[in-house]
Design an enzyme around this catalytic site. Structure first.
Site, short mmCIF file in Angstrom:
data_model
loop_
_atom_site.label_atom_id
_atom_site.label_comp_id
_atom_site.label_asym_id
_atom_site.label_seq_id
_atom_site.Cartn_x
_atom_site.Cartn_y
_atom_site.Cartn_z
CD GLU A 138 -2.87 -1.23 2.37
OE1 GLU A 138 -2.79 -0.37 3.25
OE2 GLU A 138 -3.74 -2.13 2.38
CG ASN A 179 -0.54 -7.04 -1.38
OD1 ASN A 179 -1.15 -7.63 -2.28
ND2 ASN A 179 -1.00 -6.99 -0.14
CG HIS A 215 -9.61 -6.12 1.03
ND1 HIS A 215 -9.94 -7.21 1.82
CD2 HIS A 215 -8.29 -5.91 1.20
CE1 HIS A 215 -8.86 -7.63 2.45
NE2 HIS A 215 -7.85 -6.87 2.09
CD GLU A 246 -4.41 -8.09 1.82
OE1 GLU A 246 -5.28 -7.41 2.39
OE2 GLU A 246 -3.20 -7.80 1.85
CG ASP A 248 -12.55 -9.30 2.23
OD1 ASP A 248 -12.47 -8.32 1.46
OD2 ASP A 248 -12.09 -9.27 3.40
C1 XIL Z 1 -6.03 -6.40 8.41
C2 XIL Z 1 -6.31 -7.54 9.38
O1 XIL Z 1 -7.20 -8.46 8.78
C3 XIL Z 1 -6.89 -7.02 10.66
O2 XIL Z 1 -7.01 -8.06 11.62
C4 XIL Z 1 -6.01 -5.91 11.23
O3 XIL Z 1 -6.64 -5.34 12.35
C5 XIL Z 1 -5.77 -4.83 10.19
O4 XIL Z 1 -5.23 -5.42 9.02
N1 XIL Z 1 -4.89 -4.79 3.73
C6 XIL Z 1 -3.85 -5.57 4.18
C7 XIL Z 1 -4.04 -6.44 5.35
O5 XIL Z 1 -2.80 -5.61 3.53
O6 XIL Z 1 -2.86 -6.61 6.09
C8 XIL Z 1 -5.13 -5.94 6.25
O7 XIL Z 1 -5.35 -6.89 7.28
C9 XIL Z 1 -6.39 -5.68 5.47
C10 XIL Z 1 -6.15 -4.63 4.40
#
Ligand code: XIL
Length: 331
Positions: A138, A179, A215, A246, A248
């Site tokens: 990020e 990422n 996401h 990641e 969802d």
């Molecule tokens: C999130 C976790 O799922 C949570 O438990 C934590 O509180 C915050 O981070 N992008 C990412 C992940 O790269 O590391 C993040 O994970 C979600 C967003």
């Protein structure tokens, strides 16, 4: 396909047959405490990512004191069940320890060696055990500019290239990924990520892949699968591998009747998987968890949600069957 019963062929085997690793992010707490969690994870998924355990703060809470144990447990579980490990993540602006924030504010010059030492120690600890490292997470803002983080402010934009070089030095065999989220399809942020990667490659920086976090959600957060495929293709054309890292799919961002949203969610999963399968560069899809019993989304959005493949009782949802269908479909 009846819901409530998984199909005979688990996702990890369906994925393997198509050359795609199918993984899930893992939470240490249920992994230690819940046998069903372990059973479904090992049966269905061929890769693990630590949800939090490999982040800077959890791994090095105090300068020079590492706490590898929680991440080691997840890595050991993966090894015992023939799963790959994605390393997540070495350089991020969140979940950093206090001492890093203090260095960034007061002792900028000491931040470079501290970052380098962290990358070296972590990558050496996991040498040979991690199939892909999210080296930098990020670093791009939503408008495509460099994200204003402690790293940028203290070190300047060059920290990204340095992190990759140090990671490569520490474990020359490890595939290294950039990422990010919200850069899954096309648009200003995806363009900026593409441009960043072009720039790193032009400088000879060792970077091998890009993670698309994915996401997403119903409605305004639904990605256009053609744009996702096109973005994967242009990254692949740079010689980079692409992982969905990641995924969802939030229900709450939808506007249709609640009862229809699980089917809509299933379509988002199916089309996104199909986009990955259509692109040679896309070799891995990881979901950010697998059961709605343990998802970060409700705490992130402040709303109840059900973004994953299994319900809280570990029953497969339409989303699960959609992923299985996408992985089984003929090309
Ligand atoms: C999130 C976790 O799922 C949570 O438990 C934590 O509180 C915050 O981070 N992008 C990412 C992940 O790269 O590391 C993040 O994970 C979600 C967003």
């Amino acid at each position: 396909m009846p819901t409530g019963r998984p199909p005979l062929v688990p996702l990890r085997a369906l994925g393997a047959a198509r050359g795609v690793t199918v993984g899930a992010a893992v939470n240490g707490r249920p992994l230690g405490a819940d046998a069903t969690y372990r059973e479904v994870l090992a049966r269905e998924f061929g890769a693990v990512t630590c949800t939090n355990a490999m982040k800077f703060g959890p791994l090095q809470p105090e300068r020079g004191r590492f706490d590898f144990a929680p991440a080691d447990e997840i890595v050991a579980f993966g090894r015992d069940h023939g799963m790959a490990v994605r390393g997540h993540t070495l350089v991020w602006h969140r979940q950093n320890p206090e001492w890093i924030a203090a260095l960034a504010e007061r002792e900028t010059a000491a931040l470079w060696p501290a970052l380098r030492a962290h990358i070296q120690a972590v990558m050496e600890h996991y040498r040979g055990q991690v199939a892909a490292w999210d080296v930098v997470n990020e670093a791009v803002a939503d408008d495509g500019s460099p994200r204003d983080t402690l790293w940028l402010r203290a070190l300047g934009a060059g920290y990204v290239a340095h992190a990759f070089r140090w990671a490569h030095e520490a474990d020359p065999g490890a595939p290294l990924f950039y990422n990010d989220y919200g850069a899954d399809g096309l648009g200003p942020k995806a363009d900026a990520v593409h441009a960043l990667l072009c720039d790193l490659l032009d400088q000879g920086v060792p970077v091998h892949g890009v993670g698309l976090q994915m996401h997403v959600g119903l409605g305004r957060l639904t990605p256009d699968p053609d744009a996702v495929a096109a973005h994967m293709r242009r990254l692949g054309a740079l010689g980079l591998e692409v992982h969905v890292t990641e995924m969802d799919v939030r229900l709450q961002t939808g506007s249709g009747p609640l009862a229809e949203r699980p089917a809509e969610q299933a379509r988002v999963y199916e089309r996104t998987l199909a986009a990955c399968l259509s692109e040679r560069a896309c070799t891995s899809v990881t979901f950010w968890g697998f059961t709605d019993r343990h998802s970060w989304i409700p705490s992130f959005t402040g709303q109840d949600d059900a973004p994953l493949l299994f319900d809280p009782q570990y029953q497969p949802k339409p989303a699960y069957h959609a992923v299985a269908r996408a992985l089984s479909s003929q090309v």
